[in-house]
Scaffold this motif. Structure first.
Motif, short mmCIF file in Angstrom:
data_model
loop_
_atom_site.label_atom_id
_atom_site.label_comp_id
_atom_site.label_asym_id
_atom_site.label_seq_id
_atom_site.Cartn_x
_atom_site.Cartn_y
_atom_site.Cartn_z
N ARG A 174 1.12 3.64 2.09
CA ARG A 174 1.67 3.88 3.42
C ARG A 174 2.80 2.91 3.74
O ARG A 174 3.83 3.29 4.29
CB ARG A 174 0.53 3.76 4.45
CG ARG A 174 0.82 4.44 5.78
CD ARG A 174 1.23 5.89 5.64
NE ARG A 174 0.89 6.67 6.83
CZ ARG A 174 1.16 7.94 7.01
NH1 ARG A 174 1.79 8.61 6.05
NH2 ARG A 174 0.80 8.57 8.10
N GLU A 175 2.59 1.64 3.37
CA GLU A 175 3.64 0.63 3.61
C GLU A 175 4.90 0.98 2.82
O GLU A 175 6.02 0.84 3.32
CB GLU A 175 3.15 -0.76 3.16
CG GLU A 175 2.17 -1.41 4.12
CD GLU A 175 1.38 -2.57 3.52
OE1 GLU A 175 0.57 -3.15 4.25
OE2 GLU A 175 1.57 -2.87 2.32
N THR A 222 0.87 -1.19 0.00
CA THR A 222 0.00 0.00 0.00
C THR A 222 0.90 1.23 0.00
O THR A 222 2.09 1.13 0.35
CB THR A 222 -0.89 0.04 1.26
OG1 THR A 222 -0.03 0.17 2.40
CG2 THR A 222 -1.73 -1.23 1.39
N GLU A 270 5.84 3.96 1.94
CA GLU A 270 6.45 5.13 2.57
C GLU A 270 7.28 4.69 3.80
O GLU A 270 8.43 5.11 3.98
CB GLU A 270 5.32 6.08 3.02
CG GLU A 270 5.78 7.48 3.29
CD GLU A 270 4.60 8.40 3.62
OE1 GLU A 270 3.45 7.91 3.70
OE2 GLU A 270 4.83 9.60 3.83
N LEU A 280 6.35 10.59 10.59
CA LEU A 280 5.05 10.52 9.93
C LEU A 280 3.90 10.93 10.87
O LEU A 280 2.73 10.89 10.47
CB LEU A 280 4.79 9.11 9.39
CG LEU A 280 5.79 8.57 8.35
CD1 LEU A 280 5.46 7.13 7.98
CD2 LEU A 280 5.78 9.44 7.09
N HIS A 302 2.78 -1.81 9.93
CA HIS A 302 3.04 -1.60 8.49
C HIS A 302 4.26 -2.40 8.05
O HIS A 302 4.25 -3.05 7.00
CB HIS A 302 3.29 -0.11 8.18
CG HIS A 302 2.04 0.72 8.15
ND1 HIS A 302 0.91 0.32 7.49
CD2 HIS A 302 1.75 1.93 8.71
CE1 HIS A 302 -0.03 1.25 7.63
NE2 HIS A 302 0.44 2.24 8.38
#
Lengths: 247, 223
Positions: free
Chosen positions: A188-189, A186, A191, A209, A219
């Motif tokens: 977010r993952e 994803t 990032e 973050l 994550h």
């Protein structure tokens, strides 16, 4: 000087050439099945023999024998009994079921395996032994009702068997690699992994973050699972390999 | 380290050639029982000519641990002279673009599968590399049929020229068996396949041209 060969060599050399152009597992299987039919072989099993304690079913690379036969073969541990398997201790040259029956006195239970094969319409078969890279044995074993087992047919199947084994092995390895690529991360993952890659701890990433440390940890754990990685560092390597992150 | 020697250097490099011919006698005449011409425990035949090319894989003590002889098939071909029936695709076994490999020896000091694989890749990788530099189309060789798998394992590009035929009395006869002819196309792909097979690191390869004037040791081809 040289001659144009007969039907057997022509077919075999053409077959090898076609096989060399194929990379997809299904296409290779189709090509093998079609070619074997010409020789009167209706079924084939391409199989790497299991090591001590190994599960025989794991080594099957390609099989068109009836599933029930294979299941019974595994269930009854026929690999320990099968005279065509123990024959491999004597020779690395190809041989037919008929050769084994003629060469050796078989016990009643050993003959049962041939009887069970007859139930699905295989009266004779051919075994091409192949020594693999790891030193273990593999077999290319076609069978049928009345297959052509003339000297020239045997010589043709021997070469086919070697090329089929390697083509199947390569295609299966390729499939495994491709399967490993899927399940994308994803955003977010991705990032989070980007920060992991430059050496930040979960706490530092949480600060950057403005999210909770446990969220970061989850994550990372999810990413590790998707990337089939046991450690963070390996997850980073995998993420770079799959193009999920860059350095 | 793999070095390249030419047959014409036999006198100048007698140290290596002596060692090679003795090793060949030991392996092929004594070990495998082949009936080959030999004098004073040296095996030398009609293909050991001036334009034969020898690749020698040497260890740190300058002892041969692997070797292959490559001959121009146009003039020196075992396949064309003795085994023409192995070629069943209608092509000629003789061509200026084809060299033939014979007297293949791999004897790594360490007897493990990995060492053996690395040694094979070092030697045959060097053979393909040399052939690339000469603009050849193929390397060809006669093999014992049971070893076909190991060649196909090295590169799936291996081309059979025909089916197996018995030699030296047929199956189960000592010294005999089944043999067949194969070719390797000379390409970067085949070279990459061989390196991948042997785990040979491509970055440390180095080719230099042989110049007898400024080198006492023969050309170093592959580390």
């Amino acid at each position: 000087m040289s001659f144009d060969g007969d039907e057997y060599s022509k077919r075999t050399l053409d077959f090898v050439q076609r096989l060399q152009r194929l990379t997809k597992y299904d296409e290779i299987c189709r090509e093998i099945t079609t070619e074997l039919e010409w020789f009167g072989f209706s079924c084939v099993t391409s199989w790497s023999l299991p090591g001590p304690g190994g599960n025989p079913a794991d080594g099957v690379m390609f099989n068109t024998r009836p599933q029930e036969f294979i299941e019974r073969y595994c269930e009854k541990n026929y690999v320990m009994l099968d005279p065509t398997v123990s024959e491999l201790r004597r020779t690395l040259n190809p041989f037919s079921w008929g050769d084994v029956l003629r060469r050796r006195d078989l016990t009643k239970s050993q003959k049962t395996i041939f009887d069970e094969a007859r139930e699905f319409g295989a009266r004779d078969g051919f075994i091409v032994p192949i020594v693999t890279l790891s030193g273990s044995m593999a077999l290319f074993a076609p069978c049928g009702l009345e297959p052509n087992l003339s000297d020239r047919a045997r010589a043709a199947i021997e070469i086919m068997g070697v090329y089929c084994h390697h083509a199947l092995r390569r295609a299966l390895l390729q499939n495994q690699r491709e399967e490993a690529v899927h399940t994308p991360l994803t955003p977010r993952e991705r990032e989070v992994m980007q920060w992991v890659a430059i050496g930040k701890t979960d706490e530092e990433i949480a600060d950057i973050l403005s999210i909770g440390t446990t969220t970061v940890t989850s994550h990372v754990e999810n990413a590790k699972q998707k990337l089939d990685a046991f450690r963070r560092t390996y997850a980073v390597v995998q993420a770079i390999r799959f193009g999920e992150i860059t350095l | 380290m793999v070095i390249v020697l030419e047959g014409s250097e036999r006198r100048r490099q007698h140290k290596y050639f002596n060692q090679l011919f003795r090793l060949r006698h030991q392996i092929f005449v004594k070990g495998r029982g082949w009936s080959l011409p030999s004098v004073n425990d040296c095996e030398i035949d009609q293909y050991d000519v001036d334009d034969a090319v020898y690749l020698l894989d040497l260890n740190d003590e300058d002892v041969i641990q692997g070797s292959v002889r490559m001959t121009p098939s146009e003039r020196c071909s075992l396949l064309a002279d003795y085994f023409p029936h192995l070629v069943e695709n209608g092509e000629s076994p003789r061509s200026p673009l084809v060299y033939e490999c014979t007297r293949y020896i791999v004897l790594p000091a360490q007897k493990s599968r990995e060492a053996n694989r690395a040694a094979k890749a070092r030697l045959l990788g060097a053979a393909v590399e040399w052939s690339l530099s000469r603009g050849l189309a193929y390397l060809q060789t006669v093999i014992d049929s049971v070893t076909l798998s190991s060649f196909v394992e090295m590169t799936p590009q291996t081309i059979p020229l025909g089916l197996s035929h018995p030699y030296g009395g047929g199956r189960k006869t000592p010294g005999g068996g089944e043999c067949m002819a194969i070719r390797w196309p000379i390409s970067q792909q085949v070279l990459d396949d061989i390196h991948a097979y042997g785990g040979v690191d491509r970055r440390i390869r180095e080719i230099s041209d042989f110049n007898p004037a400024d080198r006492r040791a023969p050309v170093q081809l592959v580390h």
